[in-house]
Motif scaffolding. Sequence first.
Motif, PDB file in Angstrom:
ATOM      1  N   CYS A   1       0.856  -1.186   0.000  1.00  0.00           N
ATOM      2  CA  CYS A   1       0.000   0.000   0.000  1.00  0.00           C
ATOM      3  C   CYS A   1       0.895   1.239   0.000  1.00  0.00           C
ATOM      4  O   CYS A   1       1.964   1.250   0.616  1.00  0.00           O
TER       5      CYS A   1
ATOM      6  N   GLN B   1      -7.087  -1.310  -1.610  1.00  0.00           N
ATOM      7  CA  GLN B   1      -6.041  -0.443  -1.089  1.00  0.00           C
ATOM      8  C   GLN B   1      -5.192   0.140  -2.225  1.00  0.00           C
ATOM      9  O   GLN B   1      -4.781   1.310  -2.174  1.00  0.00           O
TER      10      GLN B   1
ATOM     11  N   SER C   1      -4.430   3.989  -3.300  1.00  0.00           N
ATOM     12  CA  SER C   1      -3.077   4.519  -3.535  1.00  0.00           C
ATOM     13  C   SER C   1      -3.005   5.269  -4.854  1.00  0.00           C
ATOM     14  O   SER C   1      -2.387   6.332  -4.947  1.00  0.00           O
TER      15      SER C   1
END
Length: 306
Positions: free
Chosen positions: A82, A172, A176
Amino acid sequence: MRKFYTSENGYVEKPEWEPECWINVECPDEEDFTFLRSELGIPESFLESAADMDERPRFDREDDWLLTILRIPRRSNSEPDCYDTVTFAIITKGELLVTISHNRTEMITDFIEHSRKRHIMEVNKPDFILRMIFSATYWYLNYLKEINHTVDRSVTELRDSVRNEDLYNLMQLQKSLVYFNTALRGNTTLVTRINKMFSEDCDPDLLDDVNIELQQAQNTVNVYIEILDSTMDTLTSVISNNVNEIMKKMTSVSIILMLPTLIASFYGMNVAVAYGTTPGAFWKIIIFCVLLALLIFLWLRKIRWI
């Protein structure tokens, strides 16, 4: 923690502060803040902006001080695979150059090593800011490659079995990419303003290189966002299709067993039934139920239900 660097065919660390050196402060403590306030006289508002993790890329002036805020990428410490972006402040006044980051990143160490390999000399403060943006963009592209590899690996694993953990990891990564896209847009706007404010001081070749890298990073992150969105939509359809297949098989089993179960229920009643006293009636009923279930199975196969 603060470190001092001078430009000598690349940035070289010095044990103590010297005039006209670069002061890099990472994860500052109270002693660092005292040095920045008392000895250098940096405005308190600049230090507060540098500590704000949600600051957008911008310029700010106070007297002769100039604050430049960038968004730089980093690998998250809390979640595997992540990434997010953090605030990076560049504060200048005359020959004074200070950078402040409340998070440790790989960018600064790489920037210093790169300056030594390429024998980069600091010319002026606008060029230093551009080089920092260039370095940040390089790490955006580097992390984008890692994200792409992670997505490919996760999709390969999801072909075998769909797990909530894998879907969460993809979510995730989507987050990002959104962080990267927003930060890159802000940094691009900042470069445009640098070109307007310091057009005579900037190295035109360096400015072109920064614009090209930023454009490439923006195009890359947009492509990856589209790919990941498409991947998530496809996975949603696959999951729905798998659920339908499972329900279809369970329904098929229910239909196959329904009539034999119904017949067995009739003969389980506590009343007189047909063929109740016939020799071998039990086995005949069993064979009949099996044949009936087999016929239903063959019929379902014929209509491609199973």
